[in-house]
Enzyme design. Structure first.
Site, PDB file in Angstrom:
ATOM      1  CG  HIS A 210      -0.207   0.286   2.498  1.00  0.00           C
ATOM      2  ND1 HIS A 210       0.523  -0.687   3.134  1.00  0.00           N
ATOM      3  CD2 HIS A 210      -0.066   1.414   3.229  1.00  0.00           C
ATOM      4  CE1 HIS A 210       1.063  -0.171   4.227  1.00  0.00           C
ATOM      5  NE2 HIS A 210       0.731   1.101   4.307  1.00  0.00           N
TER       6      HIS A 210
HETATM    7  C1  UD1 Z   1      -1.778   5.148   6.483  1.00  0.00           C
HETATM    8  C2  UD1 Z   1      -0.425   5.514   7.125  1.00  0.00           C
HETATM    9  C3  UD1 Z   1       0.575   4.392   6.864  1.00  0.00           C
HETATM   10  C4  UD1 Z   1       0.023   3.048   7.285  1.00  0.00           C
HETATM   11  C5  UD1 Z   1      -1.307   2.826   6.567  1.00  0.00           C
HETATM   12  C6  UD1 Z   1      -1.946   1.492   6.931  1.00  0.00           C
HETATM   13  C7  UD1 Z   1       0.081   7.917   7.167  1.00  0.00           C
HETATM   14  C8  UD1 Z   1       0.935   8.958   6.600  1.00  0.00           C
HETATM   15  N1  UD1 Z   1       0.111   6.729   6.552  1.00  0.00           N
HETATM   16  O1  UD1 Z   1      -1.577   5.102   5.085  1.00  0.00           O
HETATM   17  O2  UD1 Z   1       1.748   4.649   7.607  1.00  0.00           O
HETATM   18  O3  UD1 Z   1       0.935   2.042   6.941  1.00  0.00           O
HETATM   19  O4  UD1 Z   1      -2.198   3.879   6.960  1.00  0.00           O
HETATM   20  O5  UD1 Z   1      -3.102   1.302   6.190  1.00  0.00           O
HETATM   21  O6  UD1 Z   1      -0.581   8.150   8.147  1.00  0.00           O
HETATM   22  N2  UD1 Z   1      -8.905   4.927   2.284  1.00  0.00           N
HETATM   23  C9  UD1 Z   1     -10.126   4.320   2.201  1.00  0.00           C
HETATM   24  N3  UD1 Z   1     -10.721   3.916   3.363  1.00  0.00           N
HETATM   25  C10 UD1 Z   1     -10.160   4.094   4.587  1.00  0.00           C
HETATM   26  C11 UD1 Z   1      -8.931   4.738   4.658  1.00  0.00           C
HETATM   27  C12 UD1 Z   1      -8.308   5.147   3.510  1.00  0.00           C
HETATM   28  O7  UD1 Z   1     -10.670   4.137   1.116  1.00  0.00           O
HETATM   29  O8  UD1 Z   1     -10.768   3.682   5.596  1.00  0.00           O
HETATM   30  C13 UD1 Z   1      -8.229   5.335   1.032  1.00  0.00           C
HETATM   31  C14 UD1 Z   1      -8.562   6.759   0.645  1.00  0.00           C
HETATM   32  O9  UD1 Z   1      -8.565   6.834  -0.747  1.00  0.00           O
HETATM   33  C15 UD1 Z   1      -7.380   7.527   1.168  1.00  0.00           C
HETATM   34  C16 UD1 Z   1      -6.243   6.531   0.964  1.00  0.00           C
HETATM   35  O10 UD1 Z   1      -6.837   5.264   1.222  1.00  0.00           O
HETATM   36  O11 UD1 Z   1      -7.187   8.724   0.510  1.00  0.00           O
HETATM   37  C17 UD1 Z   1      -5.066   6.745   1.847  1.00  0.00           C
HETATM   38  O12 UD1 Z   1      -5.455   6.773   3.229  1.00  0.00           O
HETATM   39  P1  UD1 Z   1      -4.522   7.507   4.310  1.00  0.00           P
HETATM   40  O13 UD1 Z   1      -5.104   7.392   5.656  1.00  0.00           O
HETATM   41  O14 UD1 Z   1      -4.211   8.896   3.806  1.00  0.00           O
HETATM   42  O15 UD1 Z   1      -3.155   6.734   4.213  1.00  0.00           O
HETATM   43  P2  UD1 Z   1      -2.818   5.174   4.093  1.00  0.00           P
HETATM   44  O16 UD1 Z   1      -2.290   4.924   2.732  1.00  0.00           O
HETATM   45  O17 UD1 Z   1      -3.935   4.320   4.576  1.00  0.00           O
END
Ligand code: UD1
Length: 375
Positions: A210
């Protein structure tokens, strides 16, 4: 009674606060307040973890959701400040390295509240990783450091922090893992994970990917997926997929490289089987018996090390060097040839037996609880 706020926001945070809350459950000295920032919000990225991990419902859900790093961090800060001012805690405990960690840490410190950081001092030295910035910035303002491995203490001392504030306590992730493993053995998964496992042969691999550096660039992601698709001719690969990765698979036209889990009931003898994100126990049920785990996650590098399962990490560096010196984890980078060679090594059974790091014994939370009560 001392009021302590525990902050969790993203998937890897939930398994770190769960054992801490358990360790303090019967304490007459501490009243825990749980704050969920809402950084992760999909059921299988959030709510499923609360039920799987036996965490009480949060007292506050800040519901910040997704956004740019600035938007997300700012939203958590604005909303968490109100909680801090209303609750007036004696201490705020943050865990790990996600945006919720630094956002809540900054607020706590500026409200004059003692800040404790669980999993402090880890460094990848790669400032292109948002998590590395979060780690460094959080530790710069932390009062009480809880570390998982000796290297973390060396890093903190080199950054000028006082020895007396640093406590080598072991790994709360592993507390949670051992607790959940016991549950999964007694009451195996009943959903998708069970269905998929029935279709798998004895030797299979689990995959998670991811990280923006791996999945956001078309060429990089295509190279990784192509190598894994080739390797999966020898053993099937099960891939519970993060929403951000799922979106990239579609955007880069890579869907043809995968088997959709819902669309197969034949035996999975080869190929990459794509699933939605799984709850903690469902995923554990799958990876605990895998020949190896291929991943870019930080937590899984540690969890595989604790269970002495080979881990092939799709990164050039790690903030968790003890997983490499223990022998379970190898950094494969993003070179398709190297990734394939490591998978072949696992399947040939020539991966050396690894060891379990000191204090990864399931009792880190108890050690932390004692220190929290005393401070
Ligand atoms: C975050 C953490 C990362 C961790 C990961 C585990 C930061 C900088 N990154 O990354 O260290 O390893 O979580 O998963 O905090 N999204 C959904 N549903 C959700 C959450 C996210 O669809 O419940 C999608 C959205 O498009 C969102 C993207 O995932 O924009 C990224 O989510 P985000 O929380 O920004 O970062 P992660 O990549 O999940």
């Amino acid at each position: 009674m001392k009021k302590i706020i525990f902050v969790a926001g993203a998937r890897p945070n939930f398994m770190k606060i769960a054992p801490l809350l358990r360790a303090l459950k019967h304490s007459a000295a501490v009243r825990p307040v749980i704050v969920h920032t809402g950084q992760h919000y999909d059921t299988n990225m959030s709510a499923a973890f609360f039920s799987d991990l036996d965490i009480n419902q949060p007292h506050y859900n800040l519901e910040v959701g997704s956004g740019t790093h600035a938007e997300q961090t700012a939203a958590i800060m604005t909303r968490f400040e109100k909680v801090c001012l209303a609750e007036k805690p004696a201490m705020v405990v943050v865990v790990g390295d996600v945006n919720s960690t630094i956002a809540a840490g900054l607020v706590a410190k500026k409200c004059g509240v003692c800040l404790a950081h669980v999993e402090a001092g880890l460094r990848s030295r790669d400032l292109a990783m948002p998590e590395e910035i979060n780690r460094m910035a959080t530790d710069a303002i932390t009062d009480l450091f809880f570390t998982t491995e000796p290297e973390a203490k060396r890093n903190l001392l080199a950054e000028g922090h006082a020895d007396a504030k640093i406590h080598f306590v072991g790994n709360v992730m592993i507390d949670n893992l051992l607790y959940q493993l016991d549950k999964v053995k007694k009451r195996p998964s009943s959903g998708t994970a069970k269905t998929i496992k029935k279709l798998l042969p004895a030797k299979y691999l689990c995959l998670t990917l991811h990280r923006p550096s791996n999945v956001d660039n078309r060429e990089t992601f295509t190279g990784i997926v192509t190598a894994l698709a080739k390797a999966s001719a020898s053993a099937p690969i099960v891939f519970p997929c993060h929403p951000r990765t799922r979106a990239k698979i579609a955007a880069f036209g890579l869907s043809g490289k995968f088997i959709e889990s819902g669309k197969t009931d034949r035996k999975l003898t080869s190929g990459i089987c794509l699933l939605g994100p799984l709850g903690y126990n469902d995923f554990l049920y799958l990876w605990k018996d895998a020949a190896a785990v291929v991943t870019d996650s930080g937590g899984l590098q540690e969890e595989t090390t604790a269970l002495t399962i080979p881990c092939i990490t799709i990164r050039n560096n790690t903030e968790r060097p003890i997983t490499v010196s223990a022998g379970s984890n190898v950094l494969a980078g993003i070179d398709p040839g190297r990734i394939m060679a490591l998978i072949e090594k696992v399947l040939a059974g020539t991966w050396k037996k690894s060891s379990v790091p000191k204090l990864w014994d399931g009792k880190a939370s108890e050690r932390i609880a004692k220190i929290l009560i005393k401070n």
